[in-house]
Design a protein around this motif. Sequence first.
Motif, PDB file in Angstrom:
ATOM      1  N   UNK A  37       0.853  -1.198   0.000  1.00 47.34           N
ATOM      2  CA  UNK A  37       0.000   0.000   0.000  1.00 47.34           C
ATOM      3  C   UNK A  37       0.884   1.241   0.000  1.00 47.34           C
ATOM      4  N   UNK A  38       0.644   2.139  -0.925  1.00 42.56           N
ATOM      5  CA  UNK A  38       1.423   3.388  -0.959  1.00 42.56           C
ATOM      6  C   UNK A  38       1.046   4.205   0.277  1.00 42.56           C
ATOM      7  N   UNK A  39       2.039   4.668   1.066  1.00 42.40           N
ATOM      8  CA  UNK A  39       1.692   5.386   2.303  1.00 42.40           C
ATOM      9  C   UNK A  39       0.809   6.606   2.012  1.00 42.40           C
ATOM     10  N   UNK A  40      -0.183   6.784   2.870  1.00 39.79           N
ATOM     11  CA  UNK A  40      -1.115   7.910   2.667  1.00 39.79           C
ATOM     12  C   UNK A  40      -0.378   9.239   2.734  1.00 39.79           C
ATOM     13  N   UNK A  41       0.627   9.304   3.626  1.00 38.59           N
ATOM     14  CA  UNK A  41       1.305  10.593   3.773  1.00 38.59           C
ATOM     15  C   UNK A  41       2.120  10.933   2.515  1.00 38.59           C
ATOM     16  N   UNK A  42       2.521   9.914   1.751  1.00 40.42           N
ATOM     17  CA  UNK A  42       3.232  10.194   0.499  1.00 40.42           C
ATOM     18  C   UNK A  42       2.264  10.786  -0.538  1.00 40.42           C
ATOM     19  N   UNK A  43       1.065  10.238  -0.578  1.00 39.65           N
ATOM     20  CA  UNK A  43       0.051  10.780  -1.501  1.00 39.65           C
ATOM     21  C   UNK A  43      -0.291  12.224  -1.107  1.00 39.65           C
ATOM     22  N   UNK A  44      -0.410  12.456   0.203  1.00 39.79           N
ATOM     23  CA  UNK A  44      -0.716  13.818   0.669  1.00 39.79           C
ATOM     24  C   UNK A  44       0.434  14.781   0.336  1.00 39.79           C
ATOM     25  N   UNK A  45       1.667  14.275   0.467  1.00 38.21           N
ATOM     26  CA  UNK A  45       2.819  15.134   0.119  1.00 38.21           C
ATOM     27  C   UNK A  45       2.782  15.486  -1.361  1.00 38.21           C
ATOM     28  N   UNK A  46       2.427  14.499  -2.184  1.00 38.85           N
ATOM     29  CA  UNK A  46       2.338  14.775  -3.622  1.00 38.85           C
ATOM     30  C   UNK A  46       1.250  15.801  -3.899  1.00 38.85           C
ATOM     31  N   UNK A  47       0.119  15.626  -3.216  1.00 35.67           N
ATOM     32  CA  UNK A  47      -0.987  16.574  -3.411  1.00 35.67           C
ATOM     33  C   UNK A  47      -0.555  17.986  -2.976  1.00 35.67           C
ATOM     34  N   UNK A  48       0.209  18.073  -1.896  1.00 36.14           N
ATOM     35  CA  UNK A  48       0.696  19.387  -1.433  1.00 36.14           C
ATOM     36  C   UNK A  48       1.591  20.041  -2.481  1.00 36.14           C
ATOM     37  N   UNK A  49       2.291  19.197  -3.261  1.00 29.77           N
ATOM     38  CA  UNK A  49       3.169  19.727  -4.334  1.00 29.77           C
ATOM     39  C   UNK A  49       2.401  19.921  -5.642  1.00 29.77           C
ATOM     40  N   UNK A  50       1.077  19.785  -5.618  1.00 32.36           N
ATOM     41  CA  UNK A  50       0.217  19.891  -6.815  1.00 32.36           C
ATOM     42  C   UNK A  50       0.555  18.797  -7.820  1.00 32.36           C
ATOM     43  N   UNK A  51       0.907  17.631  -7.307  1.00 26.67           N
ATOM     44  CA  UNK A  51       1.270  16.524  -8.197  1.00 26.67           C
ATOM     45  C   UNK A  51       0.209  15.427  -8.225  1.00 26.67           C
ATOM     46  N   UNK A  52      -0.925  15.674  -7.602  1.00 31.95           N
ATOM     47  CA  UNK A  52      -1.974  14.666  -7.601  1.00 31.95           C
ATOM     48  C   UNK A  52      -3.104  15.143  -8.510  1.00 31.95           C
TER      49      UNK A  52
END
Length: 413
Positions: A37-52
């Motif tokens: 499972x991809x860590x949720x905090x990694x997805x959130x970090x990507x979203x914070x960088x406008x990468x999601x």
Amino acid sequence: MHFEESDEEKMFREAVHDFAQKHVAPVWKEYDEKTHEIPRDLIKKMADQMLWAPTVSEEYGGAGLSWVMACIAAEELAKADLSIALPVMYLVEASWAFIFDKYGTPEAKAEFLPRVTKGDLFFGIATTEPTGGSDLVNTTKTIIKPKGDGYVVNGEKVYISGVAETEKYGGIYWTLGKSDPKGDHKTMDAFILPLNTGKGLHPGVTTTLFEDMGRMGVSCGGFNIEDVEIPKHYLIGEHGKGFYHAMEGFSAARVLIAATCLGAAQGCFDIGVDYVKQRKQFGRPLAAFEGIQFEAVDSWMALQADRHLTYHAAWIMDEVYGKGNKNFTKLDIAKYTAAAKYKAPHDALDIITRAMTWHGAFGYSKECPLEASYRGVRSYTVGAEGGSHIQKIVMAREIFGPDYLPYRQEKQM
Ligand SMILES: Cc1cc2nc3c(=O)[nH]c(=O)nc-3n(C[C@H](O)[C@H](O)[C@H](O)COP(=O)(O)OP(=O)(O)OC[C@H]3O[C@@H](n4cnc5c(N)ncnc54)[C@H](O)[C@@H]3O)c2cc1C
């Protein structure tokens, strides 16, 4: 003609590269081998960088990113996560949320897209059914019928990415169904299936999970849909246009798949080149033998060809979507993205295989990162977002014209 990235593109590549090397490279083996499972905090970090879902418009929290830039991000993420699980999740969101943004109703977009771009809600794609995925028109048995002010849906979808994540954290699906079970492609509708909007699985939905051989950080599963009622505004685009929107979504996904496989192949090639420079046999580095050098040259040439094909396809998409250039059509996009989606994964498998062989026995072990890449990239030659034969059918249709499609010929006979 211009073959150099702009200053903005170079800066963007550097920023994604740094992000991916810092946050993705150290953790991907953990989710490939252990947690799945991809860590949720990694997805959130990507979203914070406008990468999601960065191709979604700014109005809904996206970055309105060009397709060239979206490909740059996919490539850099895949260089860092050689299993390609994270880029797979990234590309599913970036392509299908883009199509939803383009054709969805304002009410449905306002309800879901800001949560998708924040990384809170998975946005998946569900077309494949137990009777098949290639022949969308004849194998789609999911039925969407008007009921009251909205619709009721019944059916089954299989081999769908992100089902476990959706069940656990929330997610919705761009789904394809038919209003008439025996109808042609003009009876196909695209709609949002609210699998889990945050309160658990929607009543009437039951899920199953499959175990894939690769990209272990993303789940693959299926769901049954029994009398699920959806409001009218969840229909995406005009009634009867679902097939065309699906084709457009596949093109968008395919260019990002090509960029992903290119990134993984480049990452594996670099590892292989470093290895043969330091590994000695017969009294000299392996890299000093022409047998190895010529294989490396074959890999390098394939990387250059795939880079050109992929970014050419992305450039055409930017011309059409971004600039309204009428010299290109959506059929050009379909042809070029199919070519990139065919070539890049096949070449990547060859490139990774060579690099694995250079590593000898170590290349066959789980300690070596290359095997995870092989398992991940293989998904894109067998089936995901259309198998290899299907890419050739798309290209052949554009070369010979639609009248020469085998199924049209049968109708004429
Ligand atoms: C890892 C993974 C993730 C996936 N995620 C999703 C997802 O999120 N959402 C979703 O909807 N689907 C998903 N899929 C399913 C994917 O879209 C299908 O696998 C694909 O469309 C092929 O369908 P199929 O597997 O039923 O094979 P079939 O359609 O039964 O085809 C079997 C084989 O025959 C070939 N073939 C078919 N027609 C022809 C022809 N006319 N000429 C020559 N060869 C032909 C195909 O290329 C394939 O190799 C995923 C698949 C994989 C492997």
